[in-house]
Design an enzyme around this catalytic site. Structure first.
Site, PDB file in Angstrom:
ATOM      1  N   TRP A  73       0.916  -1.216   0.090  1.00  0.00           N
ATOM      2  CA  TRP A  73       0.020   0.069  -0.014  1.00  0.00           C
ATOM      3  C   TRP A  73       0.847   1.227  -0.132  1.00  0.00           C
ATOM      4  CZ3 TRP A  73       1.601   2.802   4.080  1.00  0.00           C
ATOM      5  CH2 TRP A  73       2.117   2.107   5.240  1.00  0.00           C
ATOM      6  N   ASN A  74       2.103   1.210   0.527  1.00  0.00           N
ATOM      7  CA  ASN A  74       2.771   2.571   0.719  1.00  0.00           C
ATOM      8  C   ASN A  74       3.158   3.171  -0.641  1.00  0.00           C
ATOM      9  OD1 ASN A  74       4.898   0.467  -0.107  1.00  0.00           O
ATOM     10  ND2 ASN A  74       6.290   1.143   1.349  1.00  0.00           N
ATOM     11  N   LYS A 127      -2.279  -8.458  -7.790  1.00  0.00           N
ATOM     12  CA  LYS A 127      -3.285  -8.106  -6.623  1.00  0.00           C
ATOM     13  C   LYS A 127      -2.928  -7.010  -5.914  1.00  0.00           C
ATOM     14  CE  LYS A 127      -3.349  -9.188  -2.329  1.00  0.00           C
ATOM     15  NZ  LYS A 127      -3.790  -7.874  -2.222  1.00  0.00           N
ATOM     16  N   ALA A 135      -2.768  -3.867  -2.877  1.00  0.00           N
ATOM     17  CA  ALA A 135      -2.966  -4.015  -1.403  1.00  0.00           C
ATOM     18  C   ALA A 135      -4.516  -3.402  -1.365  1.00  0.00           C
ATOM     19  CB  ALA A 135      -2.086  -2.939  -0.896  1.00  0.00           C
ATOM     20  N   GLY A 154       6.544  -6.357  -0.331  1.00  0.00           N
ATOM     21  CA  GLY A 154       5.754  -6.487   0.814  1.00  0.00           C
ATOM     22  C   GLY A 154       6.631  -6.683   1.818  1.00  0.00           C
ATOM     23  N   SER A 155       6.204  -7.151   2.947  1.00  0.00           N
ATOM     24  CA  SER A 155       6.783  -7.534   4.230  1.00  0.00           C
ATOM     25  C   SER A 155       7.672  -8.635   4.162  1.00  0.00           C
ATOM     26  CB  SER A 155       5.913  -7.590   5.458  1.00  0.00           C
ATOM     27  OG  SER A 155       5.023  -8.726   5.384  1.00  0.00           O
ATOM     28  N   GLU A 191      10.794  -8.047  -3.133  1.00  0.00           N
ATOM     29  CA  GLU A 191      11.410  -6.720  -2.630  1.00  0.00           C
ATOM     30  C   GLU A 191      10.621  -6.587  -1.436  1.00  0.00           C
ATOM     31  OE1 GLU A 191      13.354  -4.823  -4.164  1.00  0.00           O
ATOM     32  OE2 GLU A 191      13.293  -5.612  -6.222  1.00  0.00           O
ATOM     33  N   LEU A 192      11.371  -7.021  -0.335  1.00  0.00           N
ATOM     34  CA  LEU A 192      10.808  -7.038   1.090  1.00  0.00           C
ATOM     35  C   LEU A 192      11.116  -5.934   1.910  1.00  0.00           C
ATOM     36  CD1 LEU A 192      11.614 -10.916   1.337  1.00  0.00           C
ATOM     37  CD2 LEU A 192       9.491  -9.583   0.580  1.00  0.00           C
ATOM     38  N   ARG A 223      10.464  10.959   3.410  1.00  0.00           N
ATOM     39  CA  ARG A 223       9.727  10.693   2.251  1.00  0.00           C
ATOM     40  C   ARG A 223       8.723   9.648   2.749  1.00  0.00           C
ATOM     41  NH1 ARG A 223      11.616   6.586  -1.919  1.00  0.00           N
ATOM     42  NH2 ARG A 223      10.421   7.134  -3.835  1.00  0.00           N
ATOM     43  N   SER A 239      16.035   5.639  -4.933  1.00  0.00           N
ATOM     44  CA  SER A 239      15.012   5.241  -6.178  1.00  0.00           C
ATOM     45  C   SER A 239      15.002   5.808  -7.311  1.00  0.00           C
ATOM     46  CB  SER A 239      13.587   5.375  -5.549  1.00  0.00           C
ATOM     47  OG  SER A 239      13.316   4.910  -4.344  1.00  0.00           O
TER      48      SER A 239
HETATM   49  P1  NAP Z   1       2.395  -7.097   3.255  1.00  0.00           P
HETATM   50  O1  NAP Z   1       1.531  -6.802   4.480  1.00  0.00           O
HETATM   51  O2  NAP Z   1       3.165  -8.017   3.420  1.00  0.00           O
HETATM   52  O3  NAP Z   1       1.309  -6.935   2.099  1.00  0.00           O
HETATM   53  C1  NAP Z   1       1.883  -6.668   0.991  1.00  0.00           C
HETATM   54  C2  NAP Z   1       0.876  -7.273  -0.040  1.00  0.00           C
HETATM   55  O4  NAP Z   1       0.726  -8.604   0.070  1.00  0.00           O
HETATM   56  C3  NAP Z   1      -0.584  -6.855  -0.024  1.00  0.00           C
HETATM   57  O5  NAP Z   1      -0.967  -6.741  -1.302  1.00  0.00           O
HETATM   58  C4  NAP Z   1      -1.177  -8.062   0.820  1.00  0.00           C
HETATM   59  O6  NAP Z   1      -2.722  -7.853   0.799  1.00  0.00           O
HETATM   60  C5  NAP Z   1      -0.539  -9.120   0.347  1.00  0.00           C
HETATM   61  N1  NAP Z   1      -0.605 -10.234   1.087  1.00  0.00           N
HETATM   62  C6  NAP Z   1      -0.854 -10.292   2.674  1.00  0.00           C
HETATM   63  N2  NAP Z   1      -0.785 -11.346   3.167  1.00  0.00           N
HETATM   64  C7  NAP Z   1      -0.840 -12.240   1.844  1.00  0.00           C
HETATM   65  C8  NAP Z   1      -0.773 -13.751   1.670  1.00  0.00           C
HETATM   66  N3  NAP Z   1      -0.964 -14.463   2.589  1.00  0.00           N
HETATM   67  N4  NAP Z   1      -0.790 -14.052   0.433  1.00  0.00           N
HETATM   68  C9  NAP Z   1      -0.624 -13.265  -0.585  1.00  0.00           C
HETATM   69  N5  NAP Z   1      -0.552 -11.910  -0.226  1.00  0.00           N
HETATM   70  C10 NAP Z   1      -0.650 -11.556   0.812  1.00  0.00           C
HETATM   71  O7  NAP Z   1       2.971  -5.460   3.328  1.00  0.00           O
HETATM   72  P2  NAP Z   1       2.427  -3.990   3.440  1.00  0.00           P
HETATM   73  O8  NAP Z   1       2.139  -3.831   4.905  1.00  0.00           O
HETATM   74  O9  NAP Z   1       1.501  -3.837   2.358  1.00  0.00           O
HETATM   75  O10 NAP Z   1       3.709  -3.252   2.892  1.00  0.00           O
HETATM   76  C11 NAP Z   1       4.820  -2.725   3.800  1.00  0.00           C
HETATM   77  C12 NAP Z   1       6.025  -3.520   3.815  1.00  0.00           C
HETATM   78  O11 NAP Z   1       6.467  -3.622   2.308  1.00  0.00           O
HETATM   79  C13 NAP Z   1       7.191  -3.154   4.400  1.00  0.00           C
HETATM   80  O12 NAP Z   1       7.875  -4.158   5.015  1.00  0.00           O
HETATM   81  C14 NAP Z   1       8.106  -2.464   3.396  1.00  0.00           C
HETATM   82  O13 NAP Z   1       9.461  -2.431   3.834  1.00  0.00           O
HETATM   83  C15 NAP Z   1       7.768  -3.288   2.307  1.00  0.00           C
HETATM   84  N6  NAP Z   1       8.186  -2.761   0.982  1.00  0.00           N
HETATM   85  C16 NAP Z   1       9.245  -3.306   0.237  1.00  0.00           C
HETATM   86  C17 NAP Z   1       9.847  -2.615  -0.846  1.00  0.00           C
HETATM   87  C18 NAP Z   1      11.061  -3.030  -1.595  1.00  0.00           C
HETATM   88  O14 NAP Z   1      10.906  -2.653  -2.777  1.00  0.00           O
HETATM   89  N7  NAP Z   1      11.811  -3.764  -0.850  1.00  0.00           N
HETATM   90  C19 NAP Z   1       8.879  -1.392  -1.186  1.00  0.00           C
HETATM   91  C20 NAP Z   1       7.803  -1.332  -0.533  1.00  0.00           C
HETATM   92  C21 NAP Z   1       7.263  -1.793   0.360  1.00  0.00           C
HETATM   93  P3  NAP Z   1      -3.433  -6.890   1.797  1.00  0.00           P
HETATM   94  O15 NAP Z   1      -3.147  -5.544   1.245  1.00  0.00           O
HETATM   95  O16 NAP Z   1      -4.887  -7.313   1.539  1.00  0.00           O
HETATM   96  O17 NAP Z   1      -3.009  -7.245   2.967  1.00  0.00           O
END
Ligand code: NAP
Length: 488
Positions: free
Chosen positions: A161-162, A185, A187, A239-240, A261-262, A289, A452
């Site tokens: 979502w960020n 899919k 967020a 995501g996470s 990308e975590l 940011r 970035s």
């Molecule tokens: P998240 O909770 O891991 O969610 C990311 C995505 O995965 C969302 O679309 C989420 O859906 C989905 N998801 C959650 N559980 C899942 C499952 N069991 N199976 C399949 N998909 C699933 O992360 P977030 O809170 O949205 O984002 C923040 C994290 O992303 C932070 O840790 C950040 O550091 C990381 N991030 C990394 C980068 C990079 O490039 N390294 C860039 C941006 C963000 P829902 O939205 O429905 O929960």
């Protein structure tokens, strides 16, 4: 048009349904979920909630479109992306407002993200026609070695979502350029930006079935069957780390290609010879940011003992002078955090650091009233056992610790399972190279607080991920190499 009317118009213009095989459609379960404005907590739009059957229909569409899409002339694939880049830039203001409404970041930052997101389309429009292979004589002269690059195949994309637009275009751009079809899919907190971009891509001539978008409030139930199905050959996830790890386990069954990308936990190092003004400027960017809700956000500041007092006080001054408010109001610099859970987590981390001996120079508390606002915060004398040194803060909190020794600070910086990005401020060239080499991170900001760049390889090591997005190698994530042994 009043600003309220414009906000309604922009939000209501989004097709808030599932995009499958080129058609907008409701959920087969006739269900929706609400998307909120985090600055008010009010509902912006109800969005169709994809069921596992809808997910399978999206995968069917991607699989059916794959063979024809792989044969599409690369130039035409590139031109679709180029048109999409231009259309995003023409609609930058509306797309930025939409993003600000669903995610909260200030309008200037949303405009910046739309430009950044569009740039991935421009970059990969240029890469689409540069996919090549090779032909060589075998060392013994008895045969020829031919290699060709081919699309991986139907790909599953999951975004956070960020950065609701850029995290999607950073995957869609190379997948389109390489000739892969997709199920994306977004967020569930911020699906509107991606739905608007899918609509725009269709307008730019992306064939039916190439990109399918399935928002859902039950991500695991939707995605796990698609991963286990076996027809998708690639998963690209942002995501996470926690969810990434789970998805890697699921992908292992079908030996799927993955890009991950975590999470991050970026150290920000300021050496005694640093340009202090530049370091403060970089610190504001690296910390603030996206309201601190970035994987690249500086999470731990290590400042040399000679500078730490001046650095901390000047940073506190700058942080306290930022204007907090609804991101859609012009001039606002700090919007709300994404939800109450995120705000409470930030407060917990600050309280924990204070309980262990840290001092609050500024901030340290939420803002009263509606929305999930948190005051920009500077903490000093943060002990190494404070929870926020090992946890992604994801909020506007800058914890500062002092150091005197280069080797010790390098060891502290590397003392993390994460390795996405690090920042270093020094004017000593030898030290700069030494420290950049020694840092365990996929990226380093050397005397700059922003890394970035669509033309650069973005990604992490250790628990921060696998693979790179953007840059000359970004398209590789969606290509396979085939070797043909040629008899002569
Ligand atoms: P998240 O909770 O891991 O969610 C990311 C995505 O995965 C969302 O679309 C989420 O859906 C989905 N998801 C959650 N559980 C899942 C499952 N069991 N199976 C399949 N998909 C699933 O992360 P977030 O809170 O949205 O984002 C923040 C994290 O992303 C932070 O840790 C950040 O550091 C990381 N991030 C990394 C980068 C990079 O490039 N390294 C860039 C941006 C963000 P829902 O939205 O429905 O929960």
């Amino acid at each position: 048009m009043s600003s309220g009317d414009r906000q309604h118009a922009v939000t209501n213009a989004v097709p808030a349904e599932l995009f499958i095989n080129g058609r907008w459609q409701p959920s087969s379960g006739a269900k929706t979920f609400d998307v909120e404005d985090p600055s008010t907590g009010e509902v912006l739009r109800a969005v169709a909630d994809a069921t596992p059957q809808d997910g399978m229909a999206a995968l069917d569409a991607a699989v059916a479109a794959q063979a024809r899409w792989a044969r599409y002339p690369p130039r035409e694939r590139g031109e679709i992306l180029r048109r999409a880049y231009e259309m995003m830039m023409r609609r930058q203001d509306d797309l930025a407002l939409l993003m600000t409404l669903e995610m909260g970041k200030p309008l200037t930052e949303s405009r910046g993200e739309i430009a950044y997101a569009a740039e991935f389309f421009r970059w990969f429009a240029e890469e689409a026609v540069r996919v090549d292979g090779s032909f060589a004589t075998a060392p013994n002269g008895a045969g020829r070695v031919l290699t060709m690059r081919q699309p991986v195949g139907p790909s599953l994309l999951i975004t956070p979502w960020n950065f609701p637009a850029a995290m999607g275009t950073r995957k869609i751009g190379p997948a389109v350029a390489a000739g892969c079809t997709m199920v994306l899919k977004p967020a569930s907190l911020t699906p509107l930006s991606m739905l608007a971009i899918a609509d725009l891509l269709a307008e730019c001539g992306l064939p039916d079935g190439v990109l399918n978008v399935v928002p859902s409030s039950r991500p695991g139930q939707l995605m796990e069957p698609l991963i286990r199905d076996g027809r998708a050959r690639k998963l690209s996830f942002t995501g996470s780390t926690e969810v990434g790890r789970l998805l890697l386990e699921q992908c292992a069954e079908q030996i799927m290609r993955t890009s991950m990308e975590l999470g991050g936990n970026a150290p920000f190092l300021v050496f005694a010879d640093a340009d202090l003004d530049a370091a403060l400027q970089g610190a504001m960017v690296a910390k603030m940011r996206n309201i601190g809700e970035a994987c690249t956000a500086a999470n731990r500041f290590y400042v040399h003992a000679d500078l730490v007092e001046e650095f901390s006080h000047r940073l506190a001054e700058r942080m306290s002078s930022l204007r907090i408010g609804r991101g859609s109001d012009e001039g606002v610099q700090v919007g709300p955090l994404i939800d109450a859970k995120a705000r409470d987590k930030v407060q917990h981390l600050v309280d924990d650091a204070v309980a262990r001996g840290a001092q609050v120079l500024v901030g340290g508390e939420p803002v009263d009233g509606p929305g999930y606002f948190y005051r920009p915060t500077v903490l000093v004398n943060v002990p190494s056992d404070a929870e926020l040194t090992s946890t992604e803060i994801f909020g506007p909190v800058a914890p500062i610790t002092s150091f005197t020794d280069e080797q010790q600070v390098l060891a502290a910086a590397n003392d993390s399972p994460f390795g996405l990005v690090s920042y270093v401020y020094t004017r000593d060239l030898n030290r700069a190279l030494r420290v950049c080499e020694g840092l365990e991170a996929g990226m380093v900001g050397l005397n700059q607080g922003l890394v970035s760049n669509p033309a650069a390889p973005f990604g992490g090591i250790k628990h921060s991920g696998l693979g790179r997005e953007g840059g000359a190698g970004g398209i590789e994530e969606f290509l396979e190499t085939k070797y043909v042994a040629v008899a002569t």
